[in-house]
Scaffold this active site. Sequence first.
Site, short mmCIF file in Angstrom:
data_model
loop_
_atom_site.label_atom_id
_atom_site.label_comp_id
_atom_site.label_asym_id
_atom_site.label_seq_id
_atom_site.Cartn_x
_atom_site.Cartn_y
_atom_site.Cartn_z
N GLY A 119 0.69 -1.09 -0.05
CA GLY A 119 0.02 0.14 -0.10
C GLY A 119 0.87 1.42 0.06
O GLY A 119 0.24 2.32 0.18
N TRP A 159 1.99 3.03 -2.53
CA TRP A 159 1.61 3.95 -3.73
C TRP A 159 0.49 4.60 -3.06
O TRP A 159 0.08 5.88 -3.42
CB TRP A 159 1.23 3.19 -4.84
CG TRP A 159 2.49 2.96 -5.67
CD1 TRP A 159 3.87 2.87 -5.09
CD2 TRP A 159 2.85 2.70 -7.05
NE1 TRP A 159 4.87 2.75 -6.05
CE2 TRP A 159 4.24 2.42 -7.26
CE3 TRP A 159 2.16 2.54 -7.97
CZ2 TRP A 159 4.76 2.35 -8.53
CZ3 TRP A 159 2.56 2.52 -9.30
CH2 TRP A 159 4.00 2.37 -9.75
N ASP A 171 -5.96 -5.93 -4.97
CA ASP A 171 -4.70 -6.77 -4.76
C ASP A 171 -5.50 -8.26 -4.35
O ASP A 171 -6.29 -8.30 -3.66
CB ASP A 171 -3.67 -6.37 -3.62
CG ASP A 171 -2.37 -6.84 -4.03
OD1 ASP A 171 -1.38 -6.01 -4.44
OD2 ASP A 171 -2.38 -8.06 -3.86
N ASP A 176 1.14 -1.41 -10.46
CA ASP A 176 2.61 -1.80 -10.04
C ASP A 176 2.41 -3.38 -9.87
O ASP A 176 3.21 -3.95 -8.97
CB ASP A 176 2.91 -1.23 -8.64
CG ASP A 176 4.24 -1.15 -8.34
OD1 ASP A 176 5.03 -1.40 -9.16
OD2 ASP A 176 4.92 -1.07 -7.20
N LYS A 190 3.90 -0.70 -14.41
CA LYS A 190 5.17 -1.51 -14.45
C LYS A 190 5.05 -2.58 -15.15
O LYS A 190 3.90 -3.23 -15.30
CB LYS A 190 5.52 -1.86 -12.85
CG LYS A 190 6.41 -3.01 -12.72
CD LYS A 190 7.19 -3.07 -11.33
CE LYS A 190 6.21 -3.90 -10.73
NZ LYS A 190 6.82 -4.17 -9.24
#
Length: 197
Positions: A49, A51, A67, A102, A140
Amino acid sequence: MINRKDSYFRRAQAENYVARSAYKLLELNKKYNLIKKNDLVLDLGSSPGSWAQVCLKLGVKRVVGIDLSHTKIKDKDFRFIKDDIGNIDVKGMGNFNVVLSDIAPSTTGNFDAEASVDLSRKSWSIAKKVLKKNGNFLCKVFQGRGFEEFVKDVRKEFEFFKVSKPKASRKGSKEMYIIGRTFLGKTFTKNKKVYKG
Ligand SMILES: C[S@@+](CC[C@H](N)C(=O)[O-])C[C@H]1O[C@@H](n2cnc3c(N)ncnc32)[C@H](O)[C@@H]1O
């Protein structure tokens, strides 16, 4: 050998970020100006967490994190969905100014760059549906098979596009970040013609 407790790791502990990845987002955001105050942000692969913490510090209106793993982040402006991004039905999610991804496959065993590209493509497929026109995308992706093709597909949908590797990325890592700023808009067809908007 990877030094897991490097200077970014120690800085993250001192500054109360749950992961050193925070510095990658801080660096890329400073350079490319992706996230603004009051933005709605979708954060794919958001755990643990850091970000989301960065976004909340920047004063965004809301962060929605998704997630497979749980997060400890608690904030009135943070919503968390514990699920596989492949299961997410975007209908009813609303639109976002920024989509961050990400996401990375589990790194136990042989790292599979192709699996990373597949995951990043899933993020992109969600982003295309929920990004507002002129919105921003940061994702990413690991260099390997399928990387160039993916970059080519995303590039054409933005006014400004870059592939960047922040200093906070570990040396030797094949991770890259693709930055799409100013989304040209969702593609739709009307009377057999293709439009953006
Ligand atoms: C590098 S971590 C993200 C770090 C995060 N940006 C932060 O700052 O704390 C990558 C995350 O992707 C998640 N992930 C991998 N595959 C996923 C999937 N199919 N759906 C949702 N999350 C996934 C992992 O559980 C992991 O937490």
